[in-house]
Structures are given as C-alpha cells and as structure tokens.
Design a protein around this motif. Sequence first.
Motif, PDB file in Angstrom:
ATOM      1  N   LEU A  32       2.662   0.174   2.748  1.00  0.00           N
ATOM      2  CA  LEU A  32       2.925   0.241   4.479  1.00  0.00           C
ATOM      3  C   LEU A  32       1.942  -0.696   5.103  1.00  0.00           C
ATOM      4  CD1 LEU A  32       4.083   2.006   6.691  1.00  0.00           C
ATOM      5  CD2 LEU A  32       2.209   3.668   6.279  1.00  0.00           C
ATOM      6  N   TRP A  33       1.058  -0.906   4.821  1.00  0.00           N
ATOM      7  CA  TRP A  33      -0.160  -1.824   5.427  1.00  0.00           C
ATOM      8  C   TRP A  33       0.584  -3.141   5.516  1.00  0.00           C
ATOM      9  CZ3 TRP A  33      -3.125  -6.153   3.477  1.00  0.00           C
ATOM     10  CH2 TRP A  33      -3.734  -6.748   4.609  1.00  0.00           C
ATOM     11  N   LEU A  34       1.106  -3.741   4.405  1.00  0.00           N
ATOM     12  CA  LEU A  34       1.672  -5.015   4.209  1.00  0.00           C
ATOM     13  C   LEU A  34       2.738  -5.290   5.198  1.00  0.00           C
ATOM     14  CD1 LEU A  34       1.410  -5.507   0.468  1.00  0.00           C
ATOM     15  CD2 LEU A  34       0.242  -6.854   2.148  1.00  0.00           C
ATOM     16  N   SER A  35       3.557  -4.141   5.448  1.00  0.00           N
ATOM     17  CA  SER A  35       4.547  -4.201   6.219  1.00  0.00           C
ATOM     18  C   SER A  35       4.471  -4.379   7.686  1.00  0.00           C
ATOM     19  CB  SER A  35       5.802  -3.066   5.929  1.00  0.00           C
ATOM     20  OG  SER A  35       5.129  -1.744   6.115  1.00  0.00           O
ATOM     21  N   GLU A  36       3.516  -3.684   8.058  1.00  0.00           N
ATOM     22  CA  GLU A  36       3.060  -3.763   9.787  1.00  0.00           C
ATOM     23  C   GLU A  36       2.994  -4.868  10.033  1.00  0.00           C
ATOM     24  OE1 GLU A  36      -0.660  -1.320   9.549  1.00  0.00           O
ATOM     25  OE2 GLU A  36       0.702   0.451   9.172  1.00  0.00           O
ATOM     26  N   ASN A  37       2.505  -5.844   9.812  1.00  0.00           N
ATOM     27  CA  ASN A  37       2.349  -7.384  10.149  1.00  0.00           C
ATOM     28  C   ASN A  37       2.529  -8.255   9.298  1.00  0.00           C
ATOM     29  OD1 ASN A  37       1.151  -9.487  11.528  1.00  0.00           O
ATOM     30  ND2 ASN A  37       0.070  -7.973  12.910  1.00  0.00           N
ATOM     31  N   VAL A  39       0.846 -11.083   9.269  1.00  0.00           N
ATOM     32  CA  VAL A  39      -0.446 -11.390   9.172  1.00  0.00           C
ATOM     33  C   VAL A  39      -1.156 -10.868   7.867  1.00  0.00           C
ATOM     34  CG1 VAL A  39      -2.811 -11.682  10.000  1.00  0.00           C
ATOM     35  CG2 VAL A  39      -0.989 -12.307  11.578  1.00  0.00           C
ATOM     36  N   ASN A  40      -0.849  -9.502   7.709  1.00  0.00           N
ATOM     37  CA  ASN A  40      -1.380  -8.694   6.643  1.00  0.00           C
ATOM     38  C   ASN A  40      -0.968  -9.390   5.279  1.00  0.00           C
ATOM     39  OD1 ASN A  40      -2.582  -7.252   8.647  1.00  0.00           O
ATOM     40  ND2 ASN A  40      -1.163  -5.372   8.341  1.00  0.00           N
ATOM     41  N   GLN A  41       0.363  -9.593   5.252  1.00  0.00           N
ATOM     42  CA  GLN A  41       0.891 -10.031   3.975  1.00  0.00           C
ATOM     43  C   GLN A  41       0.213 -11.504   3.757  1.00  0.00           C
ATOM     44  OE1 GLN A  41       3.444  -8.852   1.824  1.00  0.00           O
ATOM     45  NE2 GLN A  41       2.804 -10.312   0.636  1.00  0.00           N
ATOM     46  N   SER A  42      -0.125 -12.297   4.710  1.00  0.00           N
ATOM     47  CA  SER A  42      -0.835 -13.395   4.311  1.00  0.00           C
ATOM     48  C   SER A  42      -2.152 -13.535   3.888  1.00  0.00           C
ATOM     49  CB  SER A  42      -0.604 -14.373   5.835  1.00  0.00           C
ATOM     50  OG  SER A  42      -1.555 -15.402   5.614  1.00  0.00           O
ATOM     51  N   LEU A  43      -2.733 -12.346   4.511  1.00  0.00           N
ATOM     52  CA  LEU A  43      -4.106 -12.016   4.052  1.00  0.00           C
ATOM     53  C   LEU A  43      -4.202 -11.718   2.548  1.00  0.00           C
ATOM     54  CD1 LEU A  43      -5.555 -10.478   7.222  1.00  0.00           C
ATOM     55  CD2 LEU A  43      -6.198 -12.860   6.525  1.00  0.00           C
ATOM     56  N   TYR A  44      -3.192 -10.847   2.432  1.00  0.00           N
ATOM     57  CA  TYR A  44      -2.918 -10.150   1.190  1.00  0.00           C
ATOM     58  C   TYR A  44      -2.777 -11.507  -0.019  1.00  0.00           C
ATOM     59  CZ  TYR A  44      -0.773  -8.027  -2.617  1.00  0.00           C
ATOM     60  OH  TYR A  44      -0.519  -7.438  -4.046  1.00  0.00           O
ATOM     61  N   GLU A  45      -2.130 -12.374   0.238  1.00  0.00           N
ATOM     62  CA  GLU A  45      -1.797 -13.394  -0.476  1.00  0.00           C
ATOM     63  C   GLU A  45      -3.042 -14.244  -0.827  1.00  0.00           C
ATOM     64  OE1 GLU A  45       0.841 -13.702  -2.422  1.00  0.00           O
ATOM     65  OE2 GLU A  45       1.807 -12.103  -1.399  1.00  0.00           O
ATOM     66  N   LEU A 104     -10.758 -10.403   5.587  1.00  0.00           N
ATOM     67  CA  LEU A 104     -10.283  -9.780   6.538  1.00  0.00           C
ATOM     68  C   LEU A 104     -10.789  -9.963   8.116  1.00  0.00           C
ATOM     69  CD1 LEU A 104      -9.344  -6.670   4.565  1.00  0.00           C
ATOM     70  CD2 LEU A 104      -7.613  -8.326   5.424  1.00  0.00           C
ATOM     71  N   VAL A 105     -12.091  -9.424   8.002  1.00  0.00           N
ATOM     72  CA  VAL A 105     -12.620  -9.610   9.013  1.00  0.00           C
ATOM     73  C   VAL A 105     -13.072 -10.716   9.785  1.00  0.00           C
ATOM     74  CG1 VAL A 105     -14.074  -7.215   8.566  1.00  0.00           C
ATOM     75  CG2 VAL A 105     -15.252  -9.470   8.319  1.00  0.00           C
ATOM     76  N   ARG A 106     -13.201 -11.879   9.149  1.00  0.00           N
ATOM     77  CA  ARG A 106     -13.223 -13.013   9.650  1.00  0.00           C
ATOM     78  C   ARG A 106     -12.235 -13.321  10.583  1.00  0.00           C
ATOM     79  NH1 ARG A 106     -13.455 -17.383   4.597  1.00  0.00           N
ATOM     80  NH2 ARG A 106     -11.336 -17.541   4.316  1.00  0.00           N
ATOM     81  N   THR A 107     -11.261 -13.077  10.512  1.00  0.00           N
ATOM     82  CA  THR A 107     -10.013 -13.395  11.520  1.00  0.00           C
ATOM     83  C   THR A 107     -10.038 -12.647  12.734  1.00  0.00           C
ATOM     84  OG1 THR A 107      -8.637 -11.676  10.625  1.00  0.00           O
ATOM     85  CG2 THR A 107      -8.505 -13.646   9.413  1.00  0.00           C
ATOM     86  N   HIS A 108     -10.935 -11.830  12.780  1.00  0.00           N
ATOM     87  CA  HIS A 108     -11.174 -11.288  14.126  1.00  0.00           C
ATOM     88  C   HIS A 108     -12.577 -11.862  15.141  1.00  0.00           C
ATOM     89  CE1 HIS A 108      -8.367  -8.073  13.290  1.00  0.00           C
ATOM     90  NE2 HIS A 108      -8.379  -8.486  12.118  1.00  0.00           N
ATOM     91  N   PRO A 109     -11.970 -12.133  16.178  1.00  0.00           N
ATOM     92  CA  PRO A 109     -13.211 -12.523  17.059  1.00  0.00           C
ATOM     93  C   PRO A 109     -14.411 -11.814  17.339  1.00  0.00           C
ATOM     94  CG  PRO A 109     -11.525 -12.109  18.339  1.00  0.00           C
ATOM     95  CD  PRO A 109     -10.843 -11.778  17.149  1.00  0.00           C
TER      96      PRO A 109
END
Length: 392
Positions: A32-37, A39-45, A104-109
């Motif tokens: 479900l988390w992967l399908s939300e965005n 960007v999530n799929q990219s981070l997962y890979e 994950l968190v380094r993508t957030h300002p």
Amino acid sequence: MNPIHTYQHIAFLIAKERLNTLEESERKELKLWLSENPVNQSLYEKLKKQNPVPAFRTYQQIQTTQGLQKYRKRYRSHSVRMPVRWISAAAIGLLLIGIGIHLLVRTHPERVQVVNIHPGTSKAILIMADGQVKELEETQKNETIELAGVTLRKSGDEIRYTPVPSDSLAGSRLSGEHNILKTPTGGEYKLILSDGTRVWLNSQTVLRYPVNFTGKERLVYLEGEAYFDVAHNDKCPFIVNTRTEVNIQVLGTAFNVRAYPDEIQIETVLEQGSVKMWQHSSNIILVPGTKGVFNKNNGEFSTEEVNTELYTAWYKGQYVFEEETIENILTRLSRWYDIHVFFADQKARNMVFSGSIRKYETIHQFLQAVEMTGGIRFQVKGNTIIVSSQPI
C-alpha cells in the motif's frame, strides 16, 4: 504518525522483506505504501540495492550497547573486528532499518542540515607560580623549563613535572608553590604531577596543584571535570578539594570527578581502589563500580552502582549515553563543541536518548542519529542549536 516514526516502520518492513520474515499483513502494508506515491517506489528500489556497510557507522550510534562494545574493543582488547559476512541476520536487519531511515529522511528538507561544528582540541593555559602565563597547544614545539627542584616538560598534548635532586632550601621554597592549569571551552589536556599521578582535564576545567608534593598529604583543587589515575602512596593520601569544600581522598586509585560550578551535583565515579568523599562531618565510602553524589542544594551524599564506562569513556575519546535526557547530553557536549543550545519547548528537554559519539568527529553525525530515533528536531544556526520536539 510522526514522519520519522513512519520512516522507521517502513525501513523495518523492508528489512524484514530482505530477511524473508515479512508477514502477510505487513506485506500488504508495504504494498500500500508503495502504491501511494511513485517516489516511494523509487526509494524502495534504492534501498533494495543499498550496501549496509557505509551506513553502519551512523546507525551504530543509536545503540548504546554497540557503542560500548566498540569502546571496549578499542581500549580494552586487541580483538579483530568481525568480517562483514559473519554479521548475523538479526544484525543485518538492524543495519537495514538504519539505512532505510537515513535514505528516506534525507529526501526531506526539514532534516538537520550538514554543518561544520568541529570538536575541541588539546589546549590549555598554564599559570605558573611566578605569574607567567603560557598557552599550551598540541601543535606547539616541545619545551623544557627548569624550576627549583622540578623539571617541567611540555610534550604534545601533556605536561609533566619530574622532581630532580635538590638541596633542602630549594625544596622548602618549592613546597609552597602552586601552578594552575585551565582548559577552555572546546579544550582538554593531560598532566603528570610530580608524584607520577596522571590527570586528564575535560573542557572548562581548572586544576590548582603543588609544583612538588611535600608533607603528609597530596592536595589539589578542582573545578570542572577530571579523570585521575593516582600514584599509590600508603603514607601520603591524595585529596581532591572541590569549590564547595567537598573532598575526595584516595591512596592510589582511578576515578572521575565532575564538579562544575553551574551544576547542582558533585559526582565521583570509582573504577579502581577505594575513595572517601566528605564535607565537614558527613562522608561516604565508594567501592569500584559506584558513583558518589553530593547535592549542593541539600548538602547530602548518596551512592549508586553504575556502569563506570558511561562516565569515564570521555577521556579515551568517546561520549557514551544511556537513557539520558537531551538537555543533559547537550549540556555535556556544549563544553566540548563550544555550542549554544536553545530549547523551543519543555518536551524537547526531557526526551531520552541512548547512544555514543566519538569526541573528535563533527557533531552533525550525532544529531542525525538522534533525529533518526524520532520525535525531535535540530536546527543549526552558526554555533547555536535549536532543539524542538516538533518539526522546525
């Protein structure tokens, strides 16, 4: 859910997937988390391809036990670090969680920014009996000063007093002379007294001591924090006198004294030997593995069993914390890193953390590790750190 907590949870699920221990409900949650965005799929890979080793050092600081093990290996044994391929599956899971949070968190300002708040260095000020003032730094050239009955040598990050044969008149003149060694904020220094006692001075510390010990006791005066490895002498006790007239007496032992004027407690932590703490008619006796505390507010002594490494690792190059408040931790670190700390709310002061930091690294890695545990934010402006329990 707090964003950091979300990152921790998602990283935990990905780690379980890598270890083939993901339950069906967790698999659906991850899907479900992967399908939300996208960007999530990219981070997962990216995380699936990530090598655990480079992020090991950062995440390692979150675990007090790992920090202590690292400290013991470095200073107490010559054991060889285990090859990466021998790391257990459970340990790999922990590493992946840490890597996941980091990625994950380094993508957030709102993450704590990279800053250059550098650690302290070996430096001090020596005030001699005749009023001379010498600034000491590790990078200075070595120097030898001949005094009446004593040779003073400055070498690297320490000074040493060595008695030399002298006539009785010179010894008498010398007996009343004291030197003072001061470490500033962001400073530390080592000292070898004339009796062979070794002293490590932490930041913002003042030690007043005789150039040469004579008489029936070896008396020094301390304000701040120092670790003492006292040369044994059954006939001449070694006494540390603090600003509040609390005395710590030993014959030959290893112990740490923390007696800063802006703190309400004076602490003595004993590693070896026996120590007596007293003020006026009140006293306590310490045995190895205990901490003695004098409360300045009520004038009472107390003792407790402690892990001494939490209090003494600093003089060997590492700070280790176990279930300490962020306020207490940053108070300690502010003396070494020369930082000012501002708390945006009371909740941030009382949050608890366990972890470790090498003294000679910049503070950024430690702040990042603390943020990874969730619920706290740091904003760095110059040498001021703003601490908040909410995103800044």
